[in-house]
Enzyme design. Sequence first.
Site, PDB file in Angstrom:
ATOM      1  N   ARG A 147       1.198  -1.347  -0.102  1.00 15.29           N
ATOM      2  CA  ARG A 147       0.131   0.284  -0.509  1.00 15.29           C
ATOM      3  C   ARG A 147       0.684   1.548   0.389  1.00 15.29           C
ATOM      4  NH1 ARG A 147      -4.139   2.701   4.823  1.00 15.29           N
ATOM      5  NH2 ARG A 147      -1.738   3.744   5.182  1.00 15.29           N
ATOM      6  N   TYR A 159      -3.201  11.776   5.196  1.00 14.79           N
ATOM      7  CA  TYR A 159      -3.315  10.521   5.415  1.00 14.79           C
ATOM      8  C   TYR A 159      -2.106   9.501   6.071  1.00 14.79           C
ATOM      9  CZ  TYR A 159      -4.787   5.669   6.569  1.00 14.79           C
ATOM     10  OH  TYR A 159      -5.028   4.349   6.796  1.00 14.79           O
ATOM     11  N   ASP A 210      -4.979   3.495  -0.366  1.00 17.08           N
ATOM     12  CA  ASP A 210      -6.285   4.333   0.823  1.00 17.08           C
ATOM     13  C   ASP A 210      -6.356   5.430   0.085  1.00 17.08           C
ATOM     14  OD1 ASP A 210      -8.206   4.077   2.797  1.00 17.08           O
ATOM     15  OD2 ASP A 210      -6.931   3.261   4.214  1.00 17.08           O
ATOM     16  N   HIS A 212      -9.179   7.000   2.583  1.00 19.81           N
ATOM     17  CA  HIS A 212      -9.586   7.315   3.750  1.00 19.81           C
ATOM     18  C   HIS A 212     -11.314   8.035   3.406  1.00 19.81           C
ATOM     19  CE1 HIS A 212      -8.105   6.823   8.978  1.00 19.81           C
ATOM     20  NE2 HIS A 212      -7.743   5.649   8.133  1.00 19.81           N
ATOM     21  N   GLU A 236      -8.970   1.590  -1.707  1.00 19.47           N
ATOM     22  CA  GLU A 236      -9.838   1.658  -0.801  1.00 19.47           C
ATOM     23  C   GLU A 236     -10.446   2.600   0.375  1.00 19.47           C
ATOM     24  OE1 GLU A 236      -7.197  -0.020   2.528  1.00 19.47           O
ATOM     25  OE2 GLU A 236      -8.331   0.749   3.835  1.00 19.47           O
ATOM     26  N   GLU A 262     -12.912  -1.892   6.513  1.00 18.66           N
ATOM     27  CA  GLU A 262     -12.303  -1.624   8.149  1.00 18.66           C
ATOM     28  C   GLU A 262     -14.077  -1.097   9.144  1.00 18.66           C
ATOM     29  OE1 GLU A 262      -8.947   0.829   7.108  1.00 18.66           O
ATOM     30  OE2 GLU A 262      -9.601   2.227   8.596  1.00 18.66           O
ATOM     31  N   ARG A 283     -13.462  -5.220   3.906  1.00 18.97           N
ATOM     32  CA  ARG A 283     -12.457  -5.222   4.811  1.00 18.97           C
ATOM     33  C   ARG A 283     -12.954  -5.215   6.333  1.00 18.97           C
ATOM     34  NH1 ARG A 283      -8.020  -3.696   4.978  1.00 18.97           N
ATOM     35  NH2 ARG A 283      -8.185  -1.913   5.704  1.00 18.97           N
ATOM     36  N   GLU A 339      -4.190  -7.421   5.513  1.00 25.66           N
ATOM     37  CA  GLU A 339      -3.531  -6.479   5.835  1.00 25.66           C
ATOM     38  C   GLU A 339      -2.498  -6.559   6.989  1.00 25.66           C
ATOM     39  OE1 GLU A 339      -5.291  -2.774   7.190  1.00 25.66           O
ATOM     40  OE2 GLU A 339      -3.818  -1.912   7.031  1.00 25.66           O
ATOM     41  N   TRP A 402     -11.750  11.811   8.138  1.00 21.36           N
ATOM     42  CA  TRP A 402     -10.438  11.870   8.845  1.00 21.36           C
ATOM     43  C   TRP A 402      -9.684  10.457   8.028  1.00 21.36           C
ATOM     44  CZ3 TRP A 402      -7.891   7.477  11.291  1.00 21.36           C
ATOM     45  CH2 TRP A 402      -6.316   7.644  11.036  1.00 21.36           C
TER      46      TRP A 402
HETATM   47  C1  CS2 Z   1      -5.997   2.020   7.826  1.00 21.38           C
HETATM   48  C2  CS2 Z   1      -5.786   2.185   9.366  1.00 21.38           C
HETATM   49  O1  CS2 Z   1      -5.527  -0.189   7.853  1.00 21.38           O
HETATM   50  C3  CS2 Z   1      -5.872   1.114   6.873  1.00 21.38           C
HETATM   51  O2  CS2 Z   1      -6.313   0.458   6.445  1.00 21.38           O
HETATM   52  O3  CS2 Z   1      -7.427   2.527   7.296  1.00 21.38           O
HETATM   53  O4  CS2 Z   1      -4.774   2.458  10.098  1.00 21.38           O
HETATM   54  C4  CS2 Z   1      -7.033   3.244  10.198  1.00 21.38           C
HETATM   55  O5  CS2 Z   1      -6.779   4.576   9.977  1.00 21.38           O
HETATM   56  C5  CS2 Z   1      -6.975   2.391  11.281  1.00 21.38           C
HETATM   57  O6  CS2 Z   1      -7.138   1.482  11.855  1.00 21.38           O
HETATM   58  C6  CS2 Z   1      -7.906   4.286  12.372  1.00 21.38           C
HETATM   59  O7  CS2 Z   1      -7.433   3.484  13.528  1.00 21.38           O
HETATM   60 MG    MG Z   2      -8.206   1.644   5.822  1.00 20.93          MG
END
Ligand code: CS2
Ligand code: MG
Length: 402
Positions: A147, A159, A210, A212, A236, A262, A283, A339, A402
């Site tokens: 990634r 991010y 990602d 995010h 993602e 996630e 995810r 991951e 975020w």
């Molecule tokens: C992220 C995470 O791993 C990922 O893909 O989006 O690091 C996420 O920011 C954290 O799990 C938040 O606690």
């Molecule tokens: Mg993520």
Amino acid sequence: MRIKDARVIVTSPGRNFVTLKIVTEEGVYGIGDATLNGREKSVVAYLEDHVCPLLIGRDARQIEDIWQLLYRGAYWRRGPVTMRAIAAVDVALWDIKAKSADMPLYQLLGGRSREKVMVYGHANGGDIAETVDAVGQYIDMGYKAIRAQTGIPGVKDAYGVGRGKLFYEPADATLASVTGWDTRKALNTVPKLFEMLRATYGFDHHLLHDGHHRYTPQEAANLGKMLEPYQLFWLEDVTPAENQEAFKLIRQHTVTPLAVGEIFNTIWDCKDLIQNQLIDYIRATIVGAGGVTHLRRIADLASLYQIRTGCHGATDLSPVTMGTALHFDTWVPNFGIQEYMRHSPETDDVFPHDYSFDKGFLICGETPGHGVDINEELAAKYPYDQRQLPIARLEDGTMWNW
Ligand code: CS2
Ligand code: MG
């Protein structure tokens, strides 16, 4: 096999983790992860005040009934706190069942579907050149999938740009720190990163990115289209997914594979995304989505539509979740990728485990159970350390995702 004791262990070996330990009258015990990054204590209270007393005296072998009791019995369904508490109980009970059967967990799930589990690592850099170098380091370590996240000129702490080479820790402050965001600038930078990565390393490796939750559906479609020449493994969380319909717009405009989930807690969060084939990878993971018992249902639904798994595996998911996820990944027929953000040596010492990394793959061990333990004496040396995730604001101060 009655449950004699259920208690919560909070420890912070480099970062906070919440672990549930369930002990049976026979002395067999199991552990489950209940960590909710930045909001840990809410799950501690949920477990200690409402769940642990309910468990005492129950038959530890009745995993399904206990799952249903905690889900239906609370009346208040779903949500990150409830579902993490249920996950912790579920994983501890699967650990007990597998230990009692003298089998590694993947055997109880149905046995091996593969020899090893492909993982992706996180390459981060302050700018494109640094990220390109970081990807090279992962390639040198044998990773097949990486990634890539980069700093964006003019954006404060974009991010994913971390401290530390093999992992980063987003929950970096006692109270949420403020980062910046600017979609125009991101759209100028991200495609250039992937152009440079493919020009430097060719097309043999899987590359991931990602978003995010930062883009609107239209912007996300635009980004997906711009990234098409670089053949990503996935893009993602490109837009928030509370409104699952939003992905229809993205899907109409790009063939870049999409991954979401996630922050999903249940099958209901991804039902429409899956049934309408709006994503390619789901995810959701063990600790986030109600343990092995519930994640298995999500994966089965996804398999009807050729959607594959891609379990979340950031540092805030403890080694207990990682170990359990690897047993799940070893079994699940529609596996995609896992991951793997490495934990610090302090965390690894508190949670001894038998999984191992070999040239881009993780291999789960053969120890009965999920293969992860907790060293309680060592855990007690690391008291809870209040930390929160950052927030993001636009240049004019508007609160963003975020
Ligand atoms: C992220 C995470 O791993 C990922 O893909 O989006 O690091 C996420 O920011 C954290 O799990 C938040 O606690
Ligand atoms: Mg993520």
